[in-house]
Design a protein around this motif. Structure first.
Motif, PDB file in Angstrom:
ATOM      1  N   ASN A 149      -1.398  35.700   0.660  1.00 51.00           N
ATOM      2  CA  ASN A 149      -1.113  34.626  -0.074  1.00 51.00           C
ATOM      3  C   ASN A 149      -2.153  33.261   0.221  1.00 51.00           C
ATOM      4  N   ASP A 150      -2.125  33.238   1.803  1.00 54.46           N
ATOM      5  CA  ASP A 150      -2.834  32.098   2.130  1.00 54.46           C
ATOM      6  C   ASP A 150      -4.221  32.308   1.962  1.00 54.46           C
ATOM      7  N   LYS A 151      -4.726  33.375   2.185  1.00 55.83           N
ATOM      8  CA  LYS A 151      -6.323  33.638   1.899  1.00 55.83           C
ATOM      9  C   LYS A 151      -6.546  33.529   0.527  1.00 55.83           C
ATOM     10  N   PHE A 152      -5.452  33.946  -0.269  1.00 55.80           N
ATOM     11  CA  PHE A 152      -5.962  33.916  -1.665  1.00 55.80           C
ATOM     12  C   PHE A 152      -5.945  32.179  -2.146  1.00 55.80           C
TER      13      PHE A 152
ATOM     14  N   SER B  16     -21.815  34.242  -8.504  1.00 57.18           N
ATOM     15  CA  SER B  16     -21.066  34.308  -7.249  1.00 57.18           C
ATOM     16  C   SER B  16     -21.648  35.101  -6.307  1.00 57.18           C
ATOM     17  N   ALA B  17     -22.317  36.312  -6.589  1.00 55.17           N
ATOM     18  CA  ALA B  17     -22.744  37.118  -5.667  1.00 55.17           C
ATOM     19  C   ALA B  17     -23.878  36.466  -4.701  1.00 55.17           C
ATOM     20  N   ALA B  18     -24.721  35.686  -5.463  1.00 55.67           N
ATOM     21  CA  ALA B  18     -25.864  34.978  -4.528  1.00 55.67           C
ATOM     22  C   ALA B  18     -25.199  34.127  -3.508  1.00 55.67           C
ATOM     23  N   PHE B  19     -23.872  33.490  -3.774  1.00 49.88           N
ATOM     24  CA  PHE B  19     -23.551  32.528  -2.913  1.00 49.88           C
ATOM     25  C   PHE B  19     -22.393  33.062  -2.070  1.00 49.88           C
ATOM     26  N   ASP B  20     -22.305  34.473  -2.343  1.00 52.44           N
ATOM     27  CA  ASP B  20     -21.126  34.827  -1.132  1.00 52.44           C
ATOM     28  C   ASP B  20     -21.751  35.284   0.158  1.00 52.44           C
ATOM     29  N   PRO B  21     -21.052  34.758   1.305  1.00 51.88           N
ATOM     30  CA  PRO B  21     -21.244  34.818   2.416  1.00 51.88           C
ATOM     31  C   PRO B  21     -21.457  36.337   2.952  1.00 51.88           C
ATOM     32  N   ASN B  22     -20.810  37.219   2.415  1.00 54.25           N
ATOM     33  CA  ASN B  22     -21.140  38.766   2.800  1.00 54.25           C
ATOM     34  C   ASN B  22     -21.935  39.493   1.721  1.00 54.25           C
ATOM     35  N   GLU B  23     -22.700  38.754   0.918  1.00 58.83           N
ATOM     36  CA  GLU B  23     -23.719  39.440  -0.126  1.00 58.83           C
ATOM     37  C   GLU B  23     -24.540  40.383   0.899  1.00 58.83           C
ATOM     38  N   GLY B  24     -24.842  41.523   0.483  1.00 58.87           N
ATOM     39  CA  GLY B  24     -25.687  42.309   1.378  1.00 58.87           C
ATOM     40  C   GLY B  24     -24.869  43.222   2.216  1.00 58.87           C
TER      41      GLY B  24
ATOM     42  N   ASN C 230     -13.010  40.938   1.645  1.00 64.79           N
ATOM     43  CA  ASN C 230     -13.454  39.515   1.594  1.00 64.79           C
ATOM     44  C   ASN C 230     -14.033  38.962   0.393  1.00 64.79           C
ATOM     45  N   LYS C 231     -15.089  39.861  -0.058  1.00 63.73           N
ATOM     46  CA  LYS C 231     -15.710  39.614  -1.403  1.00 63.73           C
ATOM     47  C   LYS C 231     -14.581  39.631  -2.630  1.00 63.73           C
ATOM     48  N   SER C 232     -13.560  40.722  -2.493  1.00 65.32           N
ATOM     49  CA  SER C 232     -12.458  41.013  -3.437  1.00 65.32           C
ATOM     50  C   SER C 232     -11.763  39.718  -3.310  1.00 65.32           C
ATOM     51  N   ILE C 233     -11.258  39.091  -2.119  1.00 63.45           N
ATOM     52  CA  ILE C 233     -10.354  38.110  -2.055  1.00 63.45           C
ATOM     53  C   ILE C 233     -11.068  36.985  -2.896  1.00 63.45           C
ATOM     54  N   ARG C 234     -12.325  36.579  -2.508  1.00 66.75           N
ATOM     55  CA  ARG C 234     -13.020  35.546  -3.198  1.00 66.75           C
ATOM     56  C   ARG C 234     -12.968  35.541  -4.666  1.00 66.75           C
ATOM     57  N   LEU C 235     -13.444  36.748  -4.997  1.00 68.14           N
ATOM     58  CA  LEU C 235     -13.332  36.956  -6.499  1.00 68.14           C
ATOM     59  C   LEU C 235     -12.004  36.892  -7.107  1.00 68.14           C
ATOM     60  N   THR C 236     -11.199  37.597  -6.745  1.00 69.45           N
ATOM     61  CA  THR C 236      -9.959  37.570  -7.341  1.00 69.45           C
ATOM     62  C   THR C 236      -9.298  36.297  -7.296  1.00 69.45           C
ATOM     63  N   SER C 237      -9.568  35.626  -6.264  1.00 71.09           N
ATOM     64  CA  SER C 237      -8.741  34.251  -6.274  1.00 71.09           C
ATOM     65  C   SER C 237      -9.644  33.302  -7.179  1.00 71.09           C
TER      66      SER C 237
ATOM     67  N   ALA D  58     -20.609  51.621  -8.733  1.00 73.34           N
ATOM     68  CA  ALA D  58     -20.368  51.780  -7.123  1.00 73.34           C
ATOM     69  C   ALA D  58     -20.986  52.939  -6.584  1.00 73.34           C
ATOM     70  N   SER D  59     -20.973  54.129  -7.606  1.00 74.33           N
ATOM     71  CA  SER D  59     -21.160  55.329  -6.898  1.00 74.33           C
ATOM     72  C   SER D  59     -22.642  55.288  -6.978  1.00 74.33           C
ATOM     73  N   THR D  60     -23.468  54.396  -7.283  1.00 75.23           N
ATOM     74  CA  THR D  60     -25.299  54.414  -6.810  1.00 75.23           C
ATOM     75  C   THR D  60     -25.166  53.712  -5.708  1.00 75.23           C
ATOM     76  N   LEU D  61     -24.097  53.255  -4.900  1.00 72.84           N
ATOM     77  CA  LEU D  61     -24.060  52.252  -3.694  1.00 72.84           C
ATOM     78  C   LEU D  61     -24.790  50.985  -4.065  1.00 72.84           C
ATOM     79  N   SER D  62     -24.486  50.638  -5.265  1.00 70.68           N
ATOM     80  CA  SER D  62     -24.775  49.222  -5.674  1.00 70.68           C
ATOM     81  C   SER D  62     -23.762  48.533  -5.035  1.00 70.68           C
ATOM     82  N   ASN D  63     -23.818  47.054  -5.047  1.00 69.94           N
ATOM     83  CA  ASN D  63     -22.622  46.212  -4.477  1.00 69.94           C
ATOM     84  C   ASN D  63     -21.573  45.904  -5.227  1.00 69.94           C
ATOM     85  N   LEU D  64     -20.471  45.382  -4.653  1.00 70.72           N
ATOM     86  CA  LEU D  64     -19.231  45.291  -5.350  1.00 70.72           C
ATOM     87  C   LEU D  64     -19.297  44.537  -6.515  1.00 70.72           C
ATOM     88  N   HIS D  65     -20.056  43.018  -6.396  1.00 69.66           N
ATOM     89  CA  HIS D  65     -20.235  42.192  -7.590  1.00 69.66           C
ATOM     90  C   HIS D  65     -21.124  42.883  -8.688  1.00 69.66           C
TER      91      HIS D  65
END
Ligand code: ACO
Length: 387
Positions: free
Chosen positions: A79-82, A116-124, A133-140, A211-218
């Motif tokens: 919850n805190d991370k959210f 948001s993908a472009a500004f996500d610190p874990n992009e790439g 981490n990306k999922s938390i940021r997106l869902t929140s 995802a199956s093409t190994l493209s990224n989460l965003h």
């Protein structure tokens, strides 16, 4: 010849295949299971009824991602991370500010998630840790995006998220700056739990294919948002409310529906590829809609909905789906109609991201085949000789 007209061979016309991949198993999953014959749904083995009765959206998200219910400490940390990740970067806000105000809310959400993908610190970084981490940021932050867009298009400044409210209550607060009552916040929380995952529905499939093409989460989530938007999928909840508004009165329900059947029009909020019995999520949403009608003292929408259900079932035996009662519920909660589908996305992102992890964990490219039914051996005629 028109663009959409595909030449077909007679034999293929005579023996058409059932389209839409009905009944095909396209992935294995341990996330959720639908028993369409008995109207039963489980997330990670837990009955949806127990979750709707006793869980929260935050806890349900942890369950979907990690596979089991969190302990008290785990849930507190989660919850805190959210809460810490609710704000959206100013650059993403700038994208929203640059959009024409007529942009649909789903279009704005899809654009902002992509940005948001472009500004996500874990992009790439496609490791599991980075993806969590990306999922938390997106869902929140998706509720913040949707609420911000709703304010911006009215010429109002977005309201910053609060850190003392639940995911559901905070979304409602950010829409108009008013803290919702406990009853309203609870109703939305339950609706979010109910929408969080649902087997290999069209948008989840889209996320997994990407995802199956190994493209990224965003990218997977952008694919899913685009797929959810359509009126045969998540977009149906908005269409249900537009239908209710068009019908206008309980006395008009039967003639309106009989006319729709006559004209072979689909009635939004009814029918499902998998459920043959009532969708258990609709049972909950029906109950919540009745409670909300009692709370507001206005039973018009629920009365019309009940009459619709009665007439559709008498004539077509179609079950109600998740989008039927959510429409009147959200309307009675004063949520603007075109935010109904974004609200679905705000919840389903928890399931989409769980499926993306699952796809990566045992990946094989999803690449079905098509059956070619066009012409063969067509000679190339030079353009000068075609007239
Ligand atoms: N209204 C009227 N008739 C319907 C409806 C409906 N809502 N749904 C199905 N039917 C009829 C079809 O016309 C068809 O009849 P036919 O065999 O005489 O041609 C038969 O039932 C089978 O329907 P299909 O469209 O082939 O079923 P499919 O499994 O492809 O579609 C779907 C499922 C898309 C959900 C469909 O029921 C529908 O369009 N419903 C309305 C839109 C809707 O509510 N979508 C939300 C679904 S839930 C979700 O995605 C979150």
């Amino acid at each position: 010849m028109t663009i959409s007209e595909t030449p077909t061979v007679e034999a293929a016309r005579a023996a058409p295949r059932k389209e839409g991949m009905e009944g095909m198993i396209a992935a294995r999953t341990a996330i959720s299971k639908i028993d369409g014959l008995n109207g039963h749904l489980i997330y990670r083995g837990l009955d949806i009824n127990d979750l709707a009765e006793r869980s929260t959206f935050e806890e349900t998200t942890a369950l979907l991602w990690y596979g089991n219910l969190p302990t008290t400490t785990q849930l507190k940390n989660f919850n805190d991370k959210f809460v810490r990740n609710r704000l959206i970067p100013n650059q993403v806000l700038s994208f929203l500010l640059a959009l024409p105000r007529r942009t649909s809310a789903m279009g704005a959400l899809r654009t902002a998630v992509s940005a948001s993908a472009a500004f996500d610190p874990n992009e790439g970084d496609n490791s599991l840790e980075a993806n969590v981490n990306k999922s938390i940021r997106l869902t929140s932050s998706m509720p913040t995006i949707v609420a911000a867009w709703h304010r911006i298009r009215q010429g109002l400044w977005p309201i910053n998220p609060r850190d003392d409210l639940s995911h559901a209550a905070n979304f409602l607060y950010m829409l108009n700056g008013k803290e919702p009552t406990e009853k309203v916040a609870h109703a939305l929380d339950v609706a979010l739990i109910l929408h969080a995952d649902h087997g290999l529905n069209a948008s989840t499939f889209a996320a997994r294919v990407t995802a199956s093409t190994l493209s990224n989460l965003h990218s997977s989530i952008v694919s899913a948002i685009g797929t959810l938007k359509g009126p045969l999928h998540g977009g149906a909840n908005e269409q249900v409310m537009r239908t209710l508004l068009q019908v206008g009165d309980v006395d008009n329900v039967e003639p309106w529906l009989l006319n729709a059947f006559e004209e072979k029009r689909k009635v939004m909020g009814f029918g499902h590829r998998v459920y043959k019995a009532d969708d258990p999520r609709a049972t909950w949403l029906r109950k919540l809609a009745h409670e909300m009608a009692a709370e507001t003292g206005d039973t018009r929408w629920i009365d019309m909905s009940e009459k619709m259900r009665e007439v559709v079932q008498a004539n077509k035996q179609l079950p109600v789906n998740v989008d039927f009662y959510s429409a009147s519920l959200y309307y009675m909660m004063d949520i603007p109609i075109d935010l109904f589908t974004p609200l679905f996305a705000i919840s389903r992102v928890s399931g989409w991201t769980a499926h993306v992890y699952e796809q990566y964990s045992n990946n094989r490219l999803i690449r079905p085949e098509s059956e070619y039914i066009g012409l063969e051996n067509v000679p190339y005629v030079p353009i000068a000789e075609r007239d």
